[in-house]
Design a protein around this motif. Structure first.
Motif, short mmCIF file in Angstrom:
data_model
loop_
_atom_site.label_atom_id
_atom_site.label_comp_id
_atom_site.label_asym_id
_atom_site.label_seq_id
_atom_site.Cartn_x
_atom_site.Cartn_y
_atom_site.Cartn_z
N ASN A 2 0.84 -1.20 0.00
CA ASN A 2 0.00 0.00 0.00
C ASN A 2 0.88 1.25 0.00
OD1 ASN A 2 0.77 0.59 2.66
ND2 ASN A 2 -0.98 -0.49 3.52
N LYS A 3 0.30 2.35 -0.39
CA LYS A 3 1.10 3.56 -0.57
C LYS A 3 1.59 4.15 0.75
CE LYS A 3 -2.32 7.22 -1.13
NZ LYS A 3 -2.83 8.21 -2.07
N TRP A 64 1.98 12.98 -3.18
CA TRP A 64 1.75 11.57 -2.93
C TRP A 64 0.26 11.22 -2.96
CZ3 TRP A 64 4.65 7.81 -3.93
CH2 TRP A 64 4.45 6.55 -3.39
N VAL A 67 -1.21 9.52 -6.11
CA VAL A 67 -0.97 8.10 -6.40
C VAL A 67 -2.20 7.30 -5.99
CG1 VAL A 67 0.47 6.10 -5.86
CG2 VAL A 67 1.52 8.35 -6.14
N LYS A 68 -2.75 6.57 -6.94
CA LYS A 68 -3.94 5.76 -6.65
C LYS A 68 -3.56 4.31 -6.36
CE LYS A 68 -6.70 9.15 -7.51
NZ LYS A 68 -6.90 10.05 -6.44
N LYS A 69 -2.55 3.82 -7.06
CA LYS A 69 -2.15 2.42 -6.92
C LYS A 69 -0.63 2.33 -7.01
CE LYS A 69 -2.72 -2.07 -9.09
NZ LYS A 69 -3.24 -2.78 -10.27
N VAL A 70 -0.03 1.58 -6.11
CA VAL A 70 1.42 1.40 -6.12
C VAL A 70 1.74 0.18 -6.98
CG1 VAL A 70 3.45 0.90 -4.73
CG2 VAL A 70 1.72 2.47 -3.87
N THR A 71 2.48 0.43 -8.04
CA THR A 71 2.90 -0.65 -8.94
C THR A 71 4.41 -0.81 -8.81
OG1 THR A 71 3.27 0.88 -10.77
CG2 THR A 71 1.05 -0.06 -10.57
N ASN A 72 4.95 -1.80 -9.50
CA ASN A 72 6.41 -1.97 -9.51
C ASN A 72 7.09 -0.74 -10.09
OD1 ASN A 72 6.42 -4.46 -8.31
ND2 ASN A 72 6.41 -5.58 -10.24
N THR A 74 6.06 2.35 -9.77
CA THR A 74 6.06 3.35 -8.71
C THR A 74 7.17 3.08 -7.70
OG1 THR A 74 3.65 3.42 -8.91
CG2 THR A 74 4.60 4.49 -7.00
#
Length: 87
Positions: A2-3, A64, A67-72, A74
């Motif tokens: 999670n972010k 910050w 940012v909606k979704k943390v991906t690789n 990100t």
């Protein structure tokens, strides 16, 4: 991931970097105004670096929320930014 976890990691890394900055300051030969003045370039570099890192942190913190979704991607971008901050 999670972010909030990634943001906390970034905050921790910046706190460590800022702490290391102060540990690198030389002690004055004499604890007088003249002794401190002789180290003015070191103190200027410390001050500039500290506030530059603080500005980076503030910008990161303010953006910050976008940012909606943390991906690789990100995570890798954040890692790259931490590298440049520590350099």
């Amino acid at each position: 991931m999670n972010k909030e976890r990634l943001a906390a990691f970034t905050d921790a890394v910046l706190a460590i970097i800022m702490t290391i900055l102060v540990l690198e300051l030389e002690k004055p030969a004499q604890v007088t105004l003249a002794g401190l003045w002789a180290l003015r370039a070191n103190f200027f570099a410390y001050t500039l670096s500290f506030f530059w890192l603080g500005l980076m942190w503030t910008t990161h913190h303010n953006n910050w929320h976008l940012v909606k979704k943390v991906t690789n991607h990100t995570v890798m971008y954040s890692l790259l930014m931490r590298f440049w901050r520590s350099l």
